[in-house]
Design an enzyme around this catalytic site. Structure first.
Site: not given
Length: 361
Positions: A30-32, A181
């Site tokens: 996941p893109k934090w 994101d």
């Protein structure tokens, strides 16, 4: 500090791509959506370094304390600072609340650290004890990271990872509802390359038709710097939702003449004559981001419609600066409403932090 990697270090970055890349043992995360942070710990000494190499240590004392409690005594770990808001039994990331922490007053920082504490999500291991790991492949660094942080508990986390493309695609679709994101992709043999865009990122891209309602001058001179954008709510109130910018120097000059017929006085503009009881969002209010920035703006009659590209919403405004696409002379400004916006599926960030139970890795 006496660590095998010295401060400061530029974190490894990602370059945008249109679709999730594939390859042998490609890993997906996941893109934090928070503040990139590399934590250096040498015993009781802890430093939080930002993407630009500046210190974040004074702004997040609760993270420093958690690092002392939970991280190995000598470690350099890359990750993201995030704030998780839990309201009505649901949880999501809140970038606005995170941004409030960059404040000059120590008393304010201590208050926010107590009221809205930050979490740290680790996703790469740069050094452990006397060993630097930058030259090791990502799969090795990931395995060492999971082992080194096996005992950490909230608010310290290790990001979930999958090598299954279908799972990564599902993450891309549903995790946005938790405030994330997009998705990051890392080749299995990738070493840690400070400052280089060696990873890949896929983010959401959307378009919206918005009302042009004002502009700001560019700092370089009497040319247009950014366009102020609006959307109408169900009650017909026009709200400021963000800006679009990044025009060439020549285009900034052209816009001065193009927008001239729309210029009006503040007394005739809905953002200066509105009723505060409606909760109308207007431009020009000081914020933690503005500092000493000139927030003055020039009103335009809200008669033109622009199509803009955007990646995500933060509440009722664009999360980032929008990208101008084209003028929409066929659209009635009054038809540019919030209900045109795509809303992501709601998803709890707590489930992401706990690891997606359906993921295959």
């Amino acid at each position: 500090m006496d660590l095998p990697i010295a401060l400061p270090i530029e974190p490894m970055l990602a370059r945008p791509v249109a679709a999730l890349p594939t390859g042998p043992a490609m890993s997906y995360e996941p893109k934090w959506d928070g503040y990139r942070c590399v934590i250096f710990r040498d015993g009781d000494d802890v430093e939080l370094a930002s993407r630009g190499g500046k210190t974040l240590t004074r702004y997040f004392p609760e993270v420093v304390e958690q690092a002392r409690r939970q991280l190995p005594r000598r470690i350099v770990v890359d990750g993201e600072l995030v704030v998780v808001r839990r309201v009505g039994g649901r949880s999501r990331l809140d970038f606005d609340v995170l941004g409030q922490r960059i404040h000059p007053a120590a008393s304010r920082i201590r208050l926010l650290a107590d009221q809205t504490p930050a979490s740290f999500v680790a996703f790469d291991l740069l050094a452990l004890d006397d060993e630097a790991l930058l030259d090791q492949p990502f799969t090795t660094r990931r395995r060492r990271l999971v082992a080194a942080l096996a005992a950490v508990a909230a608010p310290m986390y290790v990001t979930p990872v999958t090598t299954d493309l279908d799972t990564a695609r599902r993450w891309f679709e549903v995790f946005e509802g938790a405030g994330l994101d997009g998705v990051i992709a890392k080749p299995a043999d990738l070493g840690y390359e400070p400052g280089k865009r060696s990873m890949f990122k896929v983010k959401h891209g959307r378009t919206a038709d918005v009302v042009l309602a004002g502009f700001r001058w560019h700092k370089s001179g009497p040319v247009v710097g950014s366009l102020l954008l609006g959307l109408y709510d169900d009650d017909g109130v026009l709200h400021h939702v963000g800006v679009c910018a990044s025009f060439t120097a020549a285009r900034r000059a052209e816009l001065v003449d193009e927008l001239a017929p729309l210029r009006t006085t503040p007394a005739e503009h809905p953002w200066t004559t509105g009723d505060d009881s409606t909760g109308q969002r207007v431009p020009g209010a000081p914020s933690r981001w503005s500092g000493g920035k000139n927030l003055e703006w020039e009103p335009l009659r809200p008669e033109w419609v622009a199509e803009v590209g955007y990646d995500a919403m933060e509440g009722d405004r664009f999360r980032h600066t929008a990208r101008f696409q084209r003028w929409r002379t066929d659209r009635d400004p009054r038809s540019c409403r919030y209900d045109q916006l795509e809303r992501p599926v709601r998803f709890d960030v707590d489930d992401v932090l706990a690891g997606d139970p359906t993921a295959r890795s």
